[in-house]
Write a protein that holds these residues in place. Structure first.
Motif, PDB file in Angstrom:
ATOM      1  N   ASN A   1       0.820  -1.214   0.000  1.00 39.98           N
ATOM      2  CA  ASN A   1       0.000   0.000   0.000  1.00 39.98           C
ATOM      3  C   ASN A   1       0.854   1.266   0.000  1.00 39.98           C
ATOM      4  O   ASN A   1       0.424   2.318  -0.491  1.00 39.98           O
ATOM      5  N   ALA A   2       2.060   1.165   0.538  1.00 45.07           N
ATOM      6  CA  ALA A   2       2.956   2.326   0.620  1.00 45.07           C
ATOM      7  C   ALA A   2       3.950   2.360  -0.534  1.00 45.07           C
ATOM      8  O   ALA A   2       4.927   3.113  -0.500  1.00 45.07           O
ATOM      9  N   THR A   3       3.679   1.565  -1.581  1.00 40.50           N
ATOM     10  CA  THR A   3       4.565   1.492  -2.750  1.00 40.50           C
ATOM     11  C   THR A   3       3.863   2.062  -3.975  1.00 40.50           C
ATOM     12  O   THR A   3       2.660   1.870  -4.163  1.00 40.50           O
TER      13      THR A   3
ATOM     14  N   ARG B   1       6.214   5.194   0.759  1.00 40.15           N
ATOM     15  CA  ARG B   1       7.543   4.952   1.314  1.00 40.15           C
ATOM     16  C   ARG B   1       8.497   4.254   0.349  1.00 40.15           C
ATOM     17  O   ARG B   1       9.678   4.105   0.633  1.00 40.15           O
ATOM     18  N   HIS B   2       7.974   3.823  -0.801  1.00 37.45           N
ATOM     19  CA  HIS B   2       8.827   3.075  -1.726  1.00 37.45           C
ATOM     20  C   HIS B   2       8.390   3.356  -3.166  1.00 37.45           C
ATOM     21  O   HIS B   2       7.237   3.104  -3.534  1.00 37.45           O
ATOM     22  N   TYR B   3       9.292   3.913  -3.956  1.00 40.71           N
ATOM     23  CA  TYR B   3       9.046   4.133  -5.378  1.00 40.71           C
ATOM     24  C   TYR B   3       9.845   3.106  -6.173  1.00 40.71           C
ATOM     25  O   TYR B   3      11.065   3.011  -6.028  1.00 40.71           O
ATOM     26  N   VAL B   4       9.137   2.333  -6.992  1.00 37.92           N
ATOM     27  CA  VAL B   4       9.774   1.298  -7.811  1.00 37.92           C
ATOM     28  C   VAL B   4       9.702   1.721  -9.270  1.00 37.92           C
ATOM     29  O   VAL B   4       8.618   1.831  -9.845  1.00 37.92           O
ATOM     30  N   PHE B   5      10.864   1.958  -9.875  1.00 36.72           N
ATOM     31  CA  PHE B   5      10.953   2.381 -11.271  1.00 36.72           C
ATOM     32  C   PHE B   5      11.243   1.160 -12.145  1.00 36.72           C
ATOM     33  O   PHE B   5      12.185   0.406 -11.883  1.00 36.72           O
ATOM     34  N   ILE B   6      10.430   0.996 -13.181  1.00 36.06           N
ATOM     35  CA  ILE B   6      10.472  -0.209 -14.005  1.00 36.06           C
ATOM     36  C   ILE B   6      10.867   0.142 -15.435  1.00 36.06           C
ATOM     37  O   ILE B   6      10.399   1.120 -16.011  1.00 36.06           O
ATOM     38  N   ASP B   7      11.738  -0.708 -16.002  1.00 33.87           N
ATOM     39  CA  ASP B   7      12.124  -0.545 -17.402  1.00 33.87           C
ATOM     40  C   ASP B   7      12.337  -1.926 -18.003  1.00 33.87           C
ATOM     41  O   ASP B   7      12.439  -2.932 -17.283  1.00 33.87           O
ATOM     42  N   ASP B   8      12.420  -1.968 -19.337  1.00 34.39           N
ATOM     43  CA  ASP B   8      12.605  -3.259 -19.981  1.00 34.39           C
ATOM     44  C   ASP B   8      14.072  -3.664 -20.065  1.00 34.39           C
ATOM     45  O   ASP B   8      14.405  -4.838 -19.880  1.00 34.39           O
TER      46      ASP B   8
END
Length: 318
Positions: free
Chosen positions: A106-108, A162-169
């Motif tokens: 929930n905090a992501t 509290r957590h940012y997740v950056f996604i790439d290929d």
């Protein structure tokens, strides 16, 4: 059966399976017509080109979705669950662990690398589908901070994240991740420091070179950097340790293959004949081909007569 026909049969199997019908026999023949005997005999050039094509790694839609599930499970969920277990005294209480994990989720917020038209953002739709995640957990970069300007003293739009997740290929040289870190991730840490918040940032990719990951880890402010599929130097087509030229293969050899790829690649992309920053990769995805792969596979410009076998869709201005 000679080697030429053997390779065509091998590619036919790939075409009908994981390659999603991207390399039919007529398409292969049109691609082979690019190799016109300008450096070796026409037959030699086409045989070496066929060999390189036969060992090309292609992630189709099905494989892409498997990687996206693995990304969430192995890179995001399992490390958090393991930390929760330790904090609960090595507990095996599944309900307590699931409750805590739900709080972490929930905090992501999951964010695509690049603007909404680029591949990192494009992947988020499938990432959400494959991992049964609520759309509220996904945001655009401009939604991280109040307002649209990430300069001065930025403030978080949602201080509860509290957590940012950056996604790439894909991460080849690490250049894009470094640029993104300096523009966005540094601002996240500045805002967290100003607000006295414990906020982490992660950079997760489907596939990456070892050197690219090392560069991102050493030069950016991401707290976590990882990939589902990591490529070492054996995945570089023409390095001495290349996996694509086993010793028992005598009809094609690495120096000749390199000379052909370099000659024709140089006529297509003069600055990077073997791929961006000498990538030398034989790699493509369902949605695009990284420019770190050999240009002879993907080069596709209206002003050129070169016929690609796997089209690349470059970023263009406008």
């Amino acid at each position: 059966m000679n080697l030429h026909e053997y390779l065509l049969d091998k590619i036919k199997t790939l075409h009908e399976g994981p390659w999603e019908h991207r390399a039919s026999r007529p398409e292969i023949e049109r691609w082979l017509d690019n190799f016109t005997g300008k450096i070796f005999t026409e037959a030699e050039e086409r045989l070496h080109a066929l060999h390189l094509l036969s060992v090309f790694t292609y992630f189709g839609d099905r494989e892409l979705r498997v990687l996206l599930r693995a990304m969430f499970r192995d890179l995001y969920k399992y490390p958090i669950v393991e930390q929760i277990r330790q904090e609960l005294g090595d507990s095996t209480d599944e309900v307590a662990i699931a409750t805590r994990f739900g709080q972490e989720l929930n905090a992501t917020r999951f964010v695509g690398i690049g603007n909404p038209a680029e591949s990192g953002t494009h992947l988020l739709y499938y990432f959400r589908q494959e991992n049964y995640l609520h759309r509220a957990r996904f945001i655009h970069t401009h939604e991280i901070f109040k307002g649209r300007v990430m300069t001065g003293s930025p403030e978080f739009e949602d201080p509860g994240v509290r957590h940012y997740v950056f996604i790439d290929d894909f991460c080849g040289s690490g250049t894009q991740a470094k640029q993104y870190s300096s523009k966005v991730v540094d601002a996240i840490h500045d805002a967290a420091g100003t607000a006295s918040l414990d906020v982490t940032s992660s950079y997760y990719v489907l596939a990456a070179t070892e050197t690219g990951l090392a560069e991102v880890r050493s030069t950016t402010s991401f707290d976590n950097v990882d990939a589902v599929f990591e490529l070492d130097d054996t995945h570089k087509a023409f390095e001495p340790e290349s996996r694509y030229y086993p010793t028992e293969l005598t009809a094609v050899d690495r120096p000749t293959g390199r000379a052909i790829a370099e000659f024709y690649g140089g006529s297509l992309v003069q600055s990077h004949p073997l791929g961006y920053k000498n990538g030398q990769l034989l790699l493509g995805f369902h949605h695009n081909v990284p420019d770190n792969s050999l240009p002879v596979f993907w080069f596709n410009e209206p002003s050129s007569s070169w016929v690609p076998i796997f089209r690349r869709y470059p970023k263009v201005g406008g």
